[in-house]
Design a protein around this motif. Structure first.
Motif, PDB file in Angstrom:
ATOM      1  N   LEU A   1      12.050 -10.832 -67.687  1.00 43.72           N
ATOM      2  CA  LEU A   1      12.670  -9.866 -66.782  1.00 43.72           C
ATOM      3  C   LEU A   1      13.566 -10.562 -65.758  1.00 43.72           C
ATOM      4  O   LEU A   1      13.210 -11.610 -65.215  1.00 43.72           O
ATOM      5  CB  LEU A   1      11.593  -9.078 -66.031  1.00 43.72           C
ATOM      6  CG  LEU A   1      10.780  -8.057 -66.822  1.00 43.72           C
ATOM      7  CD1 LEU A   1       9.697  -7.456 -65.930  1.00 43.72           C
ATOM      8  CD2 LEU A   1      11.683  -6.951 -67.374  1.00 43.72           C
ATOM      9  N   PRO A   2      14.707  -9.969 -65.442  1.00 46.18           N
ATOM     10  CA  PRO A   2      15.547 -10.525 -64.375  1.00 46.18           C
ATOM     11  C   PRO A   2      14.964 -10.190 -63.009  1.00 46.18           C
ATOM     12  O   PRO A   2      14.175  -9.243 -62.859  1.00 46.18           O
ATOM     13  CB  PRO A   2      16.885  -9.806 -64.582  1.00 46.18           C
ATOM     14  CG  PRO A   2      16.510  -8.488 -65.195  1.00 46.18           C
ATOM     15  CD  PRO A   2      15.328  -8.781 -66.081  1.00 46.18           C
ATOM     16  N   LEU A   3      15.324 -10.980 -62.002  1.00 48.42           N
ATOM     17  CA  LEU A   3      14.915 -10.667 -60.639  1.00 48.42           C
ATOM     18  C   LEU A   3      15.471  -9.297 -60.269  1.00 48.42           C
ATOM     19  O   LEU A   3      16.596  -8.943 -60.627  1.00 48.42           O
ATOM     20  CB  LEU A   3      15.429 -11.726 -59.669  1.00 48.42           C
ATOM     21  CG  LEU A   3      14.940 -13.154 -59.905  1.00 48.42           C
ATOM     22  CD1 LEU A   3      15.427 -14.072 -58.798  1.00 48.42           C
ATOM     23  CD2 LEU A   3      13.422 -13.218 -60.017  1.00 48.42           C
ATOM     24  N   GLY A   4      14.670  -8.515 -59.584  1.00 51.53           N
ATOM     25  CA  GLY A   4      15.069  -7.164 -59.219  1.00 51.53           C
ATOM     26  C   GLY A   4      14.603  -6.100 -60.195  1.00 51.53           C
ATOM     27  O   GLY A   4      14.693  -4.906 -59.903  1.00 51.53           O
ATOM     28  N   ALA A   5      14.109  -6.525 -61.356  1.00 47.10           N
ATOM     29  CA  ALA A   5      13.610  -5.557 -62.344  1.00 47.10           C
ATOM     30  C   ALA A   5      12.317  -4.921 -61.837  1.00 47.10           C
ATOM     31  O   ALA A   5      11.610  -5.478 -60.999  1.00 47.10           O
ATOM     32  CB  ALA A   5      13.366  -6.247 -63.676  1.00 47.10           C
ATOM     33  N   GLN A   6      12.003  -3.757 -62.368  1.00 41.94           N
ATOM     34  CA  GLN A   6      10.793  -3.053 -61.958  1.00 41.94           C
ATOM     35  C   GLN A   6       9.700  -3.153 -63.021  1.00 41.94           C
ATOM     36  O   GLN A   6       9.970  -3.145 -64.217  1.00 41.94           O
ATOM     37  CB  GLN A   6      11.089  -1.587 -61.659  1.00 41.94           C
ATOM     38  CG  GLN A   6      11.807  -1.374 -60.335  1.00 41.94           C
ATOM     39  CD  GLN A   6      11.613   0.041 -59.798  1.00 41.94           C
ATOM     40  OE1 GLN A   6      11.295   0.962 -60.538  1.00 41.94           O
ATOM     41  NE2 GLN A   6      11.802   0.204 -58.496  1.00 41.94           N
ATOM     42  N   VAL A   7       8.477  -3.234 -62.523  1.00 42.37           N
ATOM     43  CA  VAL A   7       7.275  -3.265 -63.349  1.00 42.37           C
ATOM     44  C   VAL A   7       6.342  -2.179 -62.831  1.00 42.37           C
ATOM     45  O   VAL A   7       6.219  -1.987 -61.614  1.00 42.37           O
ATOM     46  CB  VAL A   7       6.577  -4.635 -63.256  1.00 42.37           C
ATOM     47  CG1 VAL A   7       5.298  -4.658 -64.090  1.00 42.37           C
ATOM     48  CG2 VAL A   7       7.519  -5.749 -63.691  1.00 42.37           C
ATOM     49  N   GLN A   8       5.687  -1.472 -63.719  1.00 37.20           N
ATOM     50  CA  GLN A   8       4.701  -0.487 -63.312  1.00 37.20           C
ATOM     51  C   GLN A   8       3.353  -1.190 -63.093  1.00 37.20           C
ATOM     52  O   GLN A   8       2.902  -1.967 -63.936  1.00 37.20           O
ATOM     53  CB  GLN A   8       4.556   0.600 -64.377  1.00 37.20           C
ATOM     54  CG  GLN A   8       5.810   1.454 -64.557  1.00 37.20           C
ATOM     55  CD  GLN A   8       6.065   2.321 -63.331  1.00 37.20           C
ATOM     56  OE1 GLN A   8       5.191   3.031 -62.858  1.00 37.20           O
ATOM     57  NE2 GLN A   8       7.284   2.243 -62.820  1.00 37.20           N
ATOM     58  N   VAL A   9       2.728  -0.898 -61.944  1.00 36.67           N
ATOM     59  CA  VAL A   9       1.501  -1.586 -61.546  1.00 36.67           C
ATOM     60  C   VAL A   9       0.439  -0.559 -61.167  1.00 36.67           C
ATOM     61  O   VAL A   9       0.734   0.448 -60.522  1.00 36.67           O
ATOM     62  CB  VAL A   9       1.756  -2.524 -60.345  1.00 36.67           C
ATOM     63  CG1 VAL A   9       0.521  -3.364 -60.041  1.00 36.67           C
ATOM     64  CG2 VAL A   9       2.945  -3.427 -60.604  1.00 36.67           C
ATOM     65  N   SER A  10      -0.813  -0.837 -61.547  1.00 36.01           N
ATOM     66  CA  SER A  10      -1.933   0.012 -61.152  1.00 36.01           C
ATOM     67  C   SER A  10      -2.584  -0.545 -59.893  1.00 36.01           C
ATOM     68  O   SER A  10      -2.296  -1.656 -59.456  1.00 36.01           O
ATOM     69  CB  SER A  10      -2.974   0.075 -62.276  1.00 36.01           C
ATOM     70  OG  SER A  10      -3.687  -1.154 -62.346  1.00 36.01           O
ATOM     71  N   ALA A  11      -3.507   0.222 -59.330  1.00 32.57           N
ATOM     72  CA  ALA A  11      -4.312  -0.275 -58.212  1.00 32.57           C
ATOM     73  C   ALA A  11      -5.280  -1.344 -58.707  1.00 32.57           C
ATOM     74  O   ALA A  11      -5.635  -1.382 -59.885  1.00 32.57           O
ATOM     75  CB  ALA A  11      -5.087   0.877 -57.578  1.00 32.57           C
ATOM     76  N   PRO A  12      -5.722  -2.235 -57.823  1.00 33.87           N
ATOM     77  CA  PRO A  12      -6.672  -3.275 -58.223  1.00 33.87           C
ATOM     78  C   PRO A  12      -7.961  -2.689 -58.781  1.00 33.87           C
ATOM     79  O   PRO A  12      -8.444  -1.644 -58.329  1.00 33.87           O
ATOM     80  CB  PRO A  12      -6.928  -4.037 -56.926  1.00 33.87           C
ATOM     81  CG  PRO A  12      -5.702  -3.826 -56.117  1.00 33.87           C
ATOM     82  CD  PRO A  12      -5.262  -2.428 -56.432  1.00 33.87           C
ATOM     83  N   GLU A  13      -8.522  -3.380 -59.763  1.00 35.37           N
ATOM     84  CA  GLU A  13      -9.759  -2.962 -60.413  1.00 35.37           C
ATOM     85  C   GLU A  13     -10.755  -4.115 -60.385  1.00 35.37           C
ATOM     86  O   GLU A  13     -10.396  -5.270 -60.155  1.00 35.37           O
ATOM     87  CB  GLU A  13      -9.486  -2.560 -61.865  1.00 35.37           C
ATOM     88  CG  GLU A  13      -8.487  -1.427 -62.021  1.00 35.37           C
ATOM     89  CD  GLU A  13      -8.207  -1.116 -63.482  1.00 35.37           C
ATOM     90  OE1 GLU A  13      -9.137  -1.220 -64.312  1.00 35.37           O
ATOM     91  OE2 GLU A  13      -7.055  -0.786 -63.801  1.00 35.37           O
ATOM     92  N   GLY A  14     -12.010  -3.772 -60.675  1.00 40.36           N
ATOM     93  CA  GLY A  14     -13.061  -4.775 -60.740  1.00 40.36           C
ATOM     94  C   GLY A  14     -13.617  -5.108 -59.369  1.00 40.36           C
ATOM     95  O   GLY A  14     -12.964  -4.895 -58.349  1.00 40.36           O
TER      96      GLY A  14
END
Length: 230
Positions: A84-97
């Motif tokens: 991924l290039p800088l500035g790209a978006q990633v979908q992230v969930s809340a922390p688990e465990g």
């Protein structure tokens, strides 16, 4: 089902052979402040890819706006994230465990075991311990990698040692590298110091986890004092 939030790639640097450090900016999302315990993990997702689990490699921060991850190449999602290039978006969930029970380790010796990319879950433990080093007894990291070039965070090891964390590194496949340090599996280097007051935090592949559990049991550390980040 996970609730997904957008995060932005702000840095991406080689961490070791086959490993890449990825930094995501989560500012402006409900994720800020949700990382409560070292060793917790999140789900990352890209369009057209199966979501995957990744340990947060940075320590919990009440208002922290950035999370670090250690990506191991060779699988579809990590490989896509690395590209991924800088500035790209990633979908992230809340922390688990539950993460690692750092509070239970206060006042005790603490043994940390990590191999390969498993150091990503142990690194925030080390950062948290260093902030209040006097609250813990002896703290010793047993860090294993296949080859000498596969140790992530090598530039931080001296700082960890200066901060009162003893670091024991061992290589399982030194080959013709000229490696002069310890060889073999992490559990082979427990040493002779007493472990009756120790807790252990472990992160690595299943075979390594079994080996560490057996070695600790032989030294009198019960399974109730050995913890994982899941």
């Amino acid at each position: 089902m996970s609730d997904w939030h957008p995060a932005t790639v702000t840095a991406r640097t080689p961490a070791a052979d086959g490993l890449t450090d990825l930094v995501l900016d989560i500012q402006g999302t409900p994720l800020v402040g949700t990382h409560a315990h070292p060793g917790q993990y999140v789900r990352l997702r890209l369009p057209g890819q199966e979501a995957g689990l990744f340990a947060i490699a940075s320590p919990p921060e009440p208002q922290g706006g950035r999370w670090e991850f250690l990506l191991k190449d060779g699988s579809p999602l990590p490989d896509a994230l690395i590209r991924l290039p800088l500035g790209a978006q990633v979908q992230v969930s809340a922390p688990e465990g539950p993460g690692f029970p750092l509070e239970r380790a206060r006042g005790h010796d603490l043994l940390l075991f990590a191999t390969g990319s498993g150091i990503s879950a142990i690194r925030p433990v080390i950062a948290s311990v260093r902030r209040e080093r006097d609250a813990f007894g002896r703290v010793k990291l047993y860090f294993g990698a296949r080859t000498p070039g596969a140790f992530a965070y090598q530039d931080e090891l001296h700082a960890w040692e200066d901060g009162g964390i003893q670091v024991v590194r061992t290589v399982s496949q030194p080959g013709a590298s000229g490696w002069q340090g310890l060889t073999g599996y992490v559990q082979a280097h427990l040493g002779e110091e007493p472990l009756h007051d120790a807790l252990a935090f472990v992160c690595g592949q299943a075979g390594m986890v079994r080996g560490v559990m057996e070695a600790l049991s032989e030294r009198g550390v019960p399974a109730t004092r050995v913890f994982f980040n899941y």
